[in-house]
Design a protein around this motif. Structure first.
Motif, mmCIF file in Angstrom:
data_model
loop_
_atom_site.group_PDB
_atom_site.id
_atom_site.type_symbol
_atom_site.label_atom_id
_atom_site.label_comp_id
_atom_site.label_asym_id
_atom_site.label_seq_id
_atom_site.Cartn_x
_atom_site.Cartn_y
_atom_site.Cartn_z
ATOM 1 N N PHE A 13 48.072 39.939 42.293
ATOM 2 C CA PHE A 13 48.688 38.773 42.945
ATOM 3 C C PHE A 13 47.861 38.428 44.268
ATOM 4 N N ARG A 14 48.036 39.427 45.300
ATOM 5 C CA ARG A 14 47.112 39.548 46.347
ATOM 6 C C ARG A 14 45.761 40.364 46.516
ATOM 7 N N VAL A 15 46.351 41.451 45.564
ATOM 8 C CA VAL A 15 45.046 42.645 45.665
ATOM 9 C C VAL A 15 44.933 42.937 44.430
ATOM 10 N N PHE A 16 43.540 43.231 44.007
ATOM 11 C CA PHE A 16 43.126 43.640 42.644
ATOM 12 C C PHE A 16 43.308 45.026 42.697
ATOM 13 N N ASP A 17 44.021 45.643 41.927
ATOM 14 C CA ASP A 17 44.159 47.157 41.733
ATOM 15 C C ASP A 17 43.699 47.535 40.164
ATOM 16 N N PRO A 18 42.648 48.491 40.177
ATOM 17 C CA PRO A 18 42.078 48.760 39.102
ATOM 18 C C PRO A 18 43.061 49.642 38.202
ATOM 19 N N ASN A 19 44.034 50.109 38.792
ATOM 20 C CA ASN A 19 44.904 51.269 38.364
ATOM 21 C C ASN A 19 45.962 50.792 37.395
ATOM 22 N N GLU A 20 46.040 49.249 37.590
ATOM 23 C CA GLU A 20 47.324 48.518 37.109
ATOM 24 C C GLU A 20 46.814 47.680 35.517
ATOM 25 N N THR A 21 47.640 47.436 34.618
ATOM 26 C CA THR A 21 47.060 47.052 33.433
ATOM 27 C C THR A 21 46.931 45.367 33.827
ATOM 28 N N CYS A 22 45.921 44.947 32.938
ATOM 29 C CA CYS A 22 45.761 43.341 33.209
ATOM 30 C C CYS A 22 45.211 42.884 31.888
ATOM 31 N N SER A 23 45.505 41.806 31.431
ATOM 32 C CA SER A 23 45.085 41.118 30.145
ATOM 33 C C SER A 23 43.725 40.096 30.315
ATOM 34 N N SER A 24 43.089 40.139 31.596
ATOM 35 C CA SER A 24 41.927 39.635 31.777
ATOM 36 C C SER A 24 40.939 39.920 31.256
ATOM 37 N N ASP A 25 39.839 39.100 31.029
ATOM 38 C CA ASP A 25 38.536 39.660 30.561
ATOM 39 C C ASP A 25 37.714 40.283 31.627
ATOM 40 N N CYS A 26 37.987 39.996 32.874
ATOM 41 C CA CYS A 26 37.212 40.732 34.039
ATOM 42 C C CYS A 26 37.793 42.064 34.237
ATOM 43 N N PHE A 27 38.898 42.340 33.744
ATOM 44 C CA PHE A 27 39.364 43.740 34.068
ATOM 45 C C PHE A 27 38.357 44.768 33.444
ATOM 46 N N ARG A 28 37.646 44.581 32.207
ATOM 47 C CA ARG A 28 36.820 45.560 31.690
ATOM 48 C C ARG A 28 35.838 45.862 32.800
ATOM 49 N N SER A 29 35.275 44.987 33.513
ATOM 50 C CA SER A 29 34.274 45.134 34.152
ATOM 51 C C SER A 29 34.750 45.345 35.813
ATOM 52 N N HIS A 30 36.050 45.624 35.940
ATOM 53 C CA HIS A 30 36.607 46.118 37.201
ATOM 54 C C HIS A 30 35.999 45.076 38.434
ATOM 55 N N GLN A 31 35.780 43.791 38.175
ATOM 56 C CA GLN A 31 35.208 42.931 39.101
ATOM 57 C C GLN A 31 36.086 41.631 39.341
ATOM 58 N N CYS A 32 37.339 41.770 39.210
ATOM 59 C CA CYS A 32 38.439 40.677 39.140
ATOM 60 C C CYS A 32 38.614 40.279 40.588
ATOM 61 N N GLN A 33 38.979 38.990 40.808
ATOM 62 C CA GLN A 33 39.627 38.416 41.979
ATOM 63 C C GLN A 33 40.951 38.478 41.895
ATOM 64 N N PRO A 34 41.713 38.445 43.028
ATOM 65 C CA PRO A 34 43.188 38.390 42.981
ATOM 66 C C PRO A 34 43.639 36.974 42.533
ATOM 67 N N CYS A 35 44.783 36.723 42.021
ATOM 68 C CA CYS A 35 45.326 35.570 41.297
ATOM 69 C C CYS A 35 45.773 34.456 42.602
ATOM 70 N N ALA A 36 46.385 35.169 43.703
ATOM 71 C CA ALA A 36 46.870 34.104 44.490
ATOM 72 C C ALA A 36 46.059 33.044 45.046
ATOM 73 N N PRO A 37 44.944 33.207 45.469
ATOM 74 C CA PRO A 37 44.002 31.984 45.916
ATOM 75 C C PRO A 37 43.927 31.060 45.004
ATOM 76 N N ILE A 38 43.624 31.592 43.822
ATOM 77 C CA ILE A 38 43.349 30.506 42.485
ATOM 78 C C ILE A 38 44.600 29.819 42.362
ATOM 79 N N ILE A 39 45.825 30.214 42.344
ATOM 80 C CA ILE A 39 47.074 29.642 41.910
ATOM 81 C C ILE A 39 47.380 28.785 42.944
ATOM 82 N N GLU A 40 47.291 29.302 44.432
ATOM 83 C CA GLU A 40 47.600 28.451 45.351
ATOM 84 C C GLU A 40 46.788 27.023 45.235
#
Length: 182
Positions: A110-137
Motif C-alpha cells: 500500500f504505502r511501501v513495496f516489501d519484496p518479502n511479501e507475496t504479490c500477484s502483480s507482474d512487476c513483482f518478479r522483477s522486484h521493481q514495483c511501485q506502492p499502490c497508494a499513490p495510484i489508487i488515490e
C-alpha cells in the motif's frame, strides 16, 4: 434504467476480468434487481391505477432517495486525508480486493513495496514495483467526484418521481366509474 445499468456494469466487470470479488458483484447485481423490481411495482401501479402499489412505490423511492443523496454528498465531501484513511482501511480489511488492485494496477503493497511479501502483480518478479497508494488515490478522487455527481443527479430524478407519484396517486381511473376514486 439505472437498475439495468448496474446489472450490465457488474456483468461487464466480470466479463473483462476487472472485478474478481463475487461479493462486490453480487451486491451490485442485487441492488440492480431490487431497483428493477421497485420500478416494475411503480409501473404496474400506474397502469392499474392501484393506490397501494403507488404508495408502496412512493415510500420505497423516498427511502432510496435519502440513502442515495446521503452517499452522494458523502462522496463529494471527502477530502484527500479522509480518502487516504478510507482507502487504507479498505486495503487492510480485504484480501480479494487487494489482489485485484495489485494485479490490475501493476503495483505491490500500500504505502511501501516489501519484496518479502507475496504479490500477484507482474512487476513483482522483477522486484521493481511501485506502492499502490499513490495510484489508487489518483483514481479514487476522480471516481468519487464522478460517482457523487451521478448519484446526486439521479437522486433528484428520484425525488421528482416521488413528487409525481404523490401528485397523481389519487387521480380517477378513466376506465372505471367516473365518480369512483380508486
Amino acid at each position: 434504467l439505472v437498475s439495468l445499468l448496474l446489472i450490465g456494469i457488474a456483468a461487464w466487470g466480470i466479463g473483462f476480468g476487472l472485478i474478481c470479488s463475487f461479493r462486490v458483484v453480487g451486491v451490485v447485481i442485487a441492488v440492480g434487481i431490487f431497483l428493477f423490481i421497485i420500478a416494475l411495482v411503480g409501473l404496474i401501479g400506474a397502469v392499474k391505477h392501484h393506490q397501494v402499489l403507488l404508495f408502496f412505490y412512493m415510500i420505497i423511492l423516498l427511502l432510496v432517495f435519502i440513502v442515495q443523496f446521503s452517499v452522494s454528498c458523502a462522496c463529494l465531501a471527502l477530502n484527500k486525508e479522509q480518502q487516504s484513511q478510507l482507502l487504507e482501511v479498505g486495503w487492510n480489511n480485504t484480501k480479494s480486493a487487494r489482489t485485484d488492485i495489485e494485479r490490475s494496477l501493476n503495483c505491490c503493497g500500500f504505502r511501501v513495496f516489501d519484496p518479502n511479501e507475496t504479490c500477484s502483480s507482474d512487476c513483482f518478479r522483477s522486484h521493481q514495483c511501485q506502492p499502490c497508494a499513490p495510484i489508487i488515490e489518483e483514481y479514487s478522487e476522480m471516481v468519487l467526484r464522478v460517482v457523487g455527481g451521478i448519484g446526486l443527479f439521479f437522486s433528484f430524478t428520484e425525488i421528482l418521481g416521488v413528487w409525481l407519484t404523490y401528485r397523481y396517486r389519487n387521480q380517477k381511473d378513466p376506465r372505471a366509474n367516473p365518480s369512483a376514486f380508486l
